[in-house]
Design a protein around this motif. Sequence first.
Motif, PDB file in Angstrom:
ATOM      1  N   GLU A  70      -4.932  43.758 -26.449  1.00  0.00           N
ATOM      2  CA  GLU A  70      -3.580  44.320 -26.478  1.00  0.00           C
ATOM      3  C   GLU A  70      -2.521  43.338 -25.989  1.00  0.00           C
ATOM      4  O   GLU A  70      -1.342  43.485 -26.302  1.00  0.00           O
ATOM      5  N   ASP A  71      -2.908  42.351 -25.209  1.00  0.00           N
ATOM      6  CA  ASP A  71      -1.943  41.395 -24.660  1.00  0.00           C
ATOM      7  C   ASP A  71      -1.635  40.245 -25.605  1.00  0.00           C
ATOM      8  O   ASP A  71      -0.713  39.469 -25.360  1.00  0.00           O
ATOM      9  N   SER A  72      -2.407  40.112 -26.682  1.00  0.00           N
ATOM     10  CA  SER A  72      -2.189  38.956 -27.566  1.00  0.00           C
ATOM     11  C   SER A  72      -1.177  39.284 -28.662  1.00  0.00           C
ATOM     12  O   SER A  72      -1.028  40.424 -29.086  1.00  0.00           O
ATOM     13  N   THR A  73      -0.476  38.263 -29.097  1.00  0.00           N
ATOM     14  CA  THR A  73       0.488  38.374 -30.187  1.00  0.00           C
ATOM     15  C   THR A  73      -0.142  37.730 -31.415  1.00  0.00           C
ATOM     16  O   THR A  73      -0.672  36.624 -31.323  1.00  0.00           O
ATOM     17  N   PRO A  74      -0.087  38.407 -32.558  1.00  0.00           N
ATOM     18  CA  PRO A  74      -0.693  37.821 -33.765  1.00  0.00           C
ATOM     19  C   PRO A  74      -0.043  36.482 -34.106  1.00  0.00           C
ATOM     20  O   PRO A  74       1.174  36.341 -34.039  1.00  0.00           O
ATOM     21  N   THR A  75      -0.867  35.533 -34.466  1.00  0.00           N
ATOM     22  CA  THR A  75      -0.358  34.228 -34.885  1.00  0.00           C
ATOM     23  C   THR A  75       0.125  34.316 -36.323  1.00  0.00           C
ATOM     24  O   THR A  75      -0.146  35.299 -37.029  1.00  0.00           O
ATOM     25  N   GLN A  76       0.811  33.288 -36.758  1.00  0.00           N
ATOM     26  CA  GLN A  76       1.288  33.240 -38.147  1.00  0.00           C
ATOM     27  C   GLN A  76       0.101  33.315 -39.107  1.00  0.00           C
ATOM     28  O   GLN A  76       0.150  34.013 -40.121  1.00  0.00           O
ATOM     29  N   ALA A  77      -0.973  32.625 -38.769  1.00  0.00           N
ATOM     30  CA  ALA A  77      -2.157  32.642 -39.629  1.00  0.00           C
ATOM     31  C   ALA A  77      -2.754  34.043 -39.701  1.00  0.00           C
ATOM     32  O   ALA A  77      -3.169  34.499 -40.780  1.00  0.00           O
ATOM     33  N   MET A  78      -2.792  34.752 -38.573  1.00  0.00           N
ATOM     34  CA  MET A  78      -3.333  36.113 -38.575  1.00  0.00           C
ATOM     35  C   MET A  78      -2.447  37.044 -39.401  1.00  0.00           C
ATOM     36  O   MET A  78      -2.949  37.897 -40.135  1.00  0.00           O
ATOM     37  N   ARG A  79      -1.130  36.868 -39.314  1.00  0.00           N
ATOM     38  CA  ARG A  79      -0.227  37.702 -40.115  1.00  0.00           C
ATOM     39  C   ARG A  79      -0.424  37.418 -41.606  1.00  0.00           C
ATOM     40  O   ARG A  79      -0.419  38.328 -42.431  1.00  0.00           O
ATOM     41  N   LYS A  80      -0.647  36.152 -41.939  1.00  0.00           N
ATOM     42  CA  LYS A  80      -0.866  35.768 -43.339  1.00  0.00           C
ATOM     43  C   LYS A  80      -2.163  36.394 -43.857  1.00  0.00           C
ATOM     44  O   LYS A  80      -2.202  36.926 -44.967  1.00  0.00           O
ATOM     45  N   VAL A  81      -3.205  36.341 -43.060  1.00  0.00           N
ATOM     46  CA  VAL A  81      -4.485  36.942 -43.445  1.00  0.00           C
ATOM     47  C   VAL A  81      -4.314  38.448 -43.629  1.00  0.00           C
ATOM     48  O   VAL A  81      -4.846  39.038 -44.580  1.00  0.00           O
ATOM     49  N   LYS A  82      -3.573  39.080 -42.742  1.00  0.00           N
ATOM     50  CA  LYS A  82      -3.354  40.525 -42.842  1.00  0.00           C
ATOM     51  C   LYS A  82      -2.627  40.856 -44.145  1.00  0.00           C
ATOM     52  O   LYS A  82      -3.007  41.796 -44.850  1.00  0.00           O
ATOM     53  N   ARG A  83      -1.588  40.083 -44.493  1.00  0.00           N
ATOM     54  CA  ARG A  83      -0.863  40.318 -45.741  1.00  0.00           C
ATOM     55  C   ARG A  83      -1.794  40.147 -46.944  1.00  0.00           C
ATOM     56  O   ARG A  83      -1.792  40.955 -47.876  1.00  0.00           O
ATOM     57  N   HIS A  84      -2.596  39.094 -46.901  1.00  0.00           N
ATOM     58  CA  HIS A  84      -3.540  38.834 -47.999  1.00  0.00           C
ATOM     59  C   HIS A  84      -4.525  39.998 -48.116  1.00  0.00           C
ATOM     60  O   HIS A  84      -4.813  40.473 -49.226  1.00  0.00           O
ATOM     61  N   HIS A  85      -5.044  40.459 -47.009  1.00  0.00           N
ATOM     62  CA  HIS A  85      -5.995  41.571 -46.999  1.00  0.00           C
ATOM     63  C   HIS A  85      -5.336  42.830 -47.578  1.00  0.00           C
ATOM     64  O   HIS A  85      -5.927  43.532 -48.410  1.00  0.00           O
ATOM     65  N   GLU A  86      -4.121  43.092 -47.187  1.00  0.00           N
ATOM     66  CA  GLU A  86      -3.411  44.275 -47.683  1.00  0.00           C
ATOM     67  C   GLU A  86      -3.188  44.187 -49.193  1.00  0.00           C
ATOM     68  O   GLU A  86      -3.296  45.187 -49.902  1.00  0.00           O
ATOM     69  N   GLU A  87      -2.891  42.988 -49.676  1.00  0.00           N
ATOM     70  CA  GLU A  87      -2.723  42.800 -51.114  1.00  0.00           C
ATOM     71  C   GLU A  87      -4.039  43.059 -51.852  1.00  0.00           C
ATOM     72  O   GLU A  87      -4.052  43.703 -52.903  1.00  0.00           O
ATOM     73  N   LEU A  88      -5.139  42.578 -51.282  1.00  0.00           N
ATOM     74  CA  LEU A  88      -6.437  42.763 -51.925  1.00  0.00           C
ATOM     75  C   LEU A  88      -6.828  44.228 -51.990  1.00  0.00           C
ATOM     76  O   LEU A  88      -7.358  44.680 -53.012  1.00  0.00           O
ATOM     77  N   ILE A  89      -6.621  44.955 -50.915  1.00  0.00           N
ATOM     78  CA  ILE A  89      -7.091  46.341 -50.898  1.00  0.00           C
ATOM     79  C   ILE A  89      -6.084  47.305 -51.512  1.00  0.00           C
ATOM     80  O   ILE A  89      -6.406  48.460 -51.741  1.00  0.00           O
TER      81      ILE A  89
END
Length: 92
Positions: A70-89
């Motif tokens: 809970e204390d960590s902030t998503p990195t740019q790479a993690m946000r990019k992966v999340k966007r890619h994952h959302e596009e795939l699903i």
Amino acid sequence: MPEATSRLEARIPLELHAMLKRAASVQGVSVTDFVISAVRAEAERAIERHAVMQLSLRDQLALAKALTDEDSTPTQAMRKVKRHHEELISHV
């Protein structure tokens, strides 16, 4: 200086022995050289598969920890992966 060697013996079915002899002949090498080459290649593949599985498990644990921290902030790479994952699903 010659490479140190070790002896390996194995009892194999006659049909397999005949196949090894034929395969070695087709490649123009001795049965010993053919078996050494095949065993080396398979040993390397087995070790590589094991290493990939170990890294995969380690990476999965690291990702799970990062996602649940809970204390960590998503990195740019993690946000990019999340966007890619959302596009795939989104097409599922």
